[in-house]
Design a protein around this motif. Structure first.
Motif, PDB file in Angstrom:
ATOM      1  N   ARG A  49       0.847  -1.191   0.000  1.00 21.13           N
ATOM      2  CA  ARG A  49       0.000   0.000   0.000  1.00 21.13           C
ATOM      3  C   ARG A  49       0.884   1.244   0.000  1.00 21.13           C
ATOM      4  O   ARG A  49       1.941   1.266   0.624  1.00 21.13           O
ATOM      5  N   LEU A  50       0.417   2.274  -0.679  1.00 18.66           N
ATOM      6  CA  LEU A  50       1.189   3.506  -0.789  1.00 18.66           C
ATOM      7  C   LEU A  50       0.530   4.633  -0.016  1.00 18.66           C
ATOM      8  O   LEU A  50      -0.699   4.670   0.119  1.00 18.66           O
ATOM      9  N   SER A  51       1.353   5.566   0.438  1.00 14.68           N
ATOM     10  CA  SER A  51       0.804   6.796   1.003  1.00 14.68           C
ATOM     11  C   SER A  51       0.262   7.646  -0.151  1.00 14.68           C
ATOM     12  O   SER A  51       0.571   7.402  -1.326  1.00 14.68           O
ATOM     13  N   LEU A  52      -0.526   8.664   0.169  1.00 10.08           N
ATOM     14  CA  LEU A  52      -1.068   9.539  -0.871  1.00 10.08           C
ATOM     15  C   LEU A  52       0.058  10.248  -1.628  1.00 10.08           C
ATOM     16  O   LEU A  52      -0.011  10.427  -2.855  1.00 10.08           O
ATOM     17  N   GLU A  53       1.103  10.639  -0.909  1.00  7.81           N
ATOM     18  CA  GLU A  53       2.238  11.304  -1.544  1.00  7.81           C
ATOM     19  C   GLU A  53       2.954  10.360  -2.509  1.00  7.81           C
ATOM     20  O   GLU A  53       3.313  10.746  -3.628  1.00  7.81           O
ATOM     21  N   GLU A  54       3.159   9.109  -2.074  1.00  8.28           N
ATOM     22  CA  GLU A  54       3.804   8.127  -2.942  1.00  8.28           C
ATOM     23  C   GLU A  54       2.939   7.814  -4.154  1.00  8.28           C
ATOM     24  O   GLU A  54       3.441   7.662  -5.276  1.00  8.28           O
ATOM     25  N   ARG A  55       1.632   7.685  -3.930  1.00  7.73           N
ATOM     26  CA  ARG A  55       0.718   7.393  -5.031  1.00  7.73           C
ATOM     27  C   ARG A  55       0.788   8.490  -6.108  1.00  7.73           C
ATOM     28  O   ARG A  55       0.807   8.203  -7.303  1.00  7.73           O
ATOM     29  N   ARG A  56       0.811   9.738  -5.661  1.00  6.34           N
ATOM     30  CA  ARG A  56       0.902  10.858  -6.595  1.00  6.34           C
ATOM     31  C   ARG A  56       2.228  10.822  -7.353  1.00  6.34           C
ATOM     32  O   ARG A  56       2.272  11.059  -8.569  1.00  6.34           O
ATOM     33  N   LYS A  57       3.288  10.501  -6.656  1.00  9.09           N
ATOM     34  CA  LYS A  57       4.618  10.483  -7.252  1.00  9.09           C
ATOM     35  C   LYS A  57       4.751   9.391  -8.310  1.00  9.09           C
ATOM     36  O   LYS A  57       5.454   9.564  -9.317  1.00  9.09           O
ATOM     37  N   LEU A  58       4.052   8.274  -8.102  1.00 11.02           N
ATOM     38  CA  LEU A  58       4.179   7.124  -8.985  1.00 11.02           C
ATOM     39  C   LEU A  58       3.108   7.056 -10.070  1.00 11.02           C
ATOM     40  O   LEU A  58       3.193   6.233 -10.980  1.00 11.02           O
ATOM     41  N   SER A  59       2.102   7.919  -9.996  1.00 10.76           N
ATOM     42  CA  SER A  59       0.967   7.826 -10.917  1.00 10.76           C
ATOM     43  C   SER A  59       1.379   8.100 -12.360  1.00 10.76           C
ATOM     44  O   SER A  59       2.107   9.053 -12.646  1.00 10.76           O
ATOM     45  N   LEU A  60       0.867   7.250 -13.252  1.00 10.37           N
ATOM     46  CA  LEU A  60       1.096   7.412 -14.681  1.00 10.37           C
ATOM     47  C   LEU A  60      -0.138   8.014 -15.347  1.00 10.37           C
ATOM     48  O   LEU A  60      -1.259   7.867 -14.845  1.00 10.37           O
ATOM     49  N   PRO A  76       4.881   9.713 -16.300  1.00 11.17           N
ATOM     50  CA  PRO A  76       4.483  10.181 -14.961  1.00 11.17           C
ATOM     51  C   PRO A  76       3.629  11.435 -15.040  1.00 11.17           C
ATOM     52  O   PRO A  76       3.848  12.292 -15.895  1.00 11.17           O
ATOM     53  N   ILE A  77       2.651  11.538 -14.153  1.00 16.33           N
ATOM     54  CA  ILE A  77       1.856  12.764 -14.064  1.00 16.33           C
ATOM     55  C   ILE A  77       2.739  13.931 -13.639  1.00 16.33           C
ATOM     56  O   ILE A  77       2.641  15.028 -14.187  1.00 16.33           O
ATOM     57  N   LEU A  78       3.603  13.681 -12.646  1.00 15.14           N
ATOM     58  CA  LEU A  78       4.514  14.731 -12.190  1.00 15.14           C
ATOM     59  C   LEU A  78       5.746  14.722 -13.087  1.00 15.14           C
ATOM     60  O   LEU A  78       6.485  13.737 -13.144  1.00 15.14           O
ATOM     61  N   THR A  79       5.969  15.812 -13.795  1.00 17.07           N
ATOM     62  CA  THR A  79       7.029  15.844 -14.797  1.00 17.07           C
ATOM     63  C   THR A  79       8.226  16.707 -14.403  1.00 17.07           C
ATOM     64  O   THR A  79       9.039  17.067 -15.252  1.00 17.07           O
TER      65      THR A  79
END
Length: 257
Positions: A49-60, A76-79
């Motif tokens: 399970r991921l934290s919300l911060e990790e989920r955002r960092k890893l989201s494609l 990645p969403i975060l570029t």
């Protein structure tokens, strides 16, 4: 960075259905998440399970799509530069795990790699299985290709791979050598298996040699605590590292009843 391509003559006239696309994309995202957990702290794969911060960092996200082949480019969403560099570090790990299933003979590979790699590759079986399950002419999908642009590595899965991966469903791989202990409360003489309760009252099935099983069955008096040395047995695709099955190579009575 990554891409997923659905291949079929039918896809020249229509796109992939939403259910199949959504299922494949979610499974692929979970492989990325597990690669991150494996690279940062292998113990977290016990409960991926991921934290919300990790989920955002890893989201494609789907960067673009080529309709004629149903080719989806994923980035990645975060570029920001830091996140792009972060993704490059785990991207090769992701594609190497996927290619392991494409090449085949996965059980032999799992016997000859590091414990970290073994747990990651064994853990993503369910996600690979769910992706390849969408190969079905009735769904308009003959093949699924997954690639990683940074290394130009690709894996094109076909109906043959689907059948091979399905056959692995009940297979297992071995973890690192360790010791567990507990008291026997059930025996299976026809299988040389005993079930113990460990110090946390968890049940563990212990697979024994003929000699060790007979020693426990006939030579030990009462119900003492026994120490077992060997390796955990993990089922492919089971998303936990909790030990429920164990292959013992030696035993020792450590506490009288």
């Amino acid at each position: 960075m990554f891409y997923i391509k659905f291949i079929s003559p039918e896809l020249k006239s229509h796109g992939i259905d939403i259910y199949s696309l959504g299922s494949v994309l979610i499974s692929f995202q979970r492989i990325v998440n597990k690669a991150y957990l494996s690279q940062t702290n292998i113990e977290r794969l016990k409960n991926p399970r991921l934290s919300l911060e990790e989920r955002r960092k890893l989201s494609l996200e789907i960067k673009y799509r080529k309709k004629e082949s149903d080719f989806f480019a994923l980035t990645p969403i975060l570029t920001d530069p830091n996140n792009i560099e972060f993704f490059k570090k785990i991207g090769e790990y992701v594609i190497s795990g996927i290619i392991s299933y494409y090449v085949g003979d996965i059980l032999s590979k799992l016997r000859n790699i590091s414990n970290q790699d073994r747990i990651f590759i064994g853990n993503i079986y369910i996600n690979i299985h769910d992706i390849i399950a969408k190969i079905n002419p009735n769904l308009g999908i003959d093949e699924i290709e997954i690639g990683y642009s940074e290394t130009k590595q690709t894996a094109k899965f076909t109906e043959r791979h689907k059948k091979e991966i399905e056959k692995l469903k009940n297979e297992y791989y071995l973890g690192e050598f360790t010791t567990i202990q507990g008291r026997v409360y059930r025996m299976y003489p026809n299988k040389n298996i005993v079930t113990i309760r460990d110090d946390t009252d968890s049940k563990i099935n212990i697979y024994l040699s003929d000699i060790d099983f007979d020693f426990i069955r006939y030579s030990i008096k009462g119900n003492p605590k026994i120490k077992f040395y060997g390796r955990p047995m993990y089922r492919l695709g089971v998303e936990t590292m909790k030990i429920t099955e164990f292959e013992a190579v030696s035993i020792e009575v450590v506490e009288s009843d």
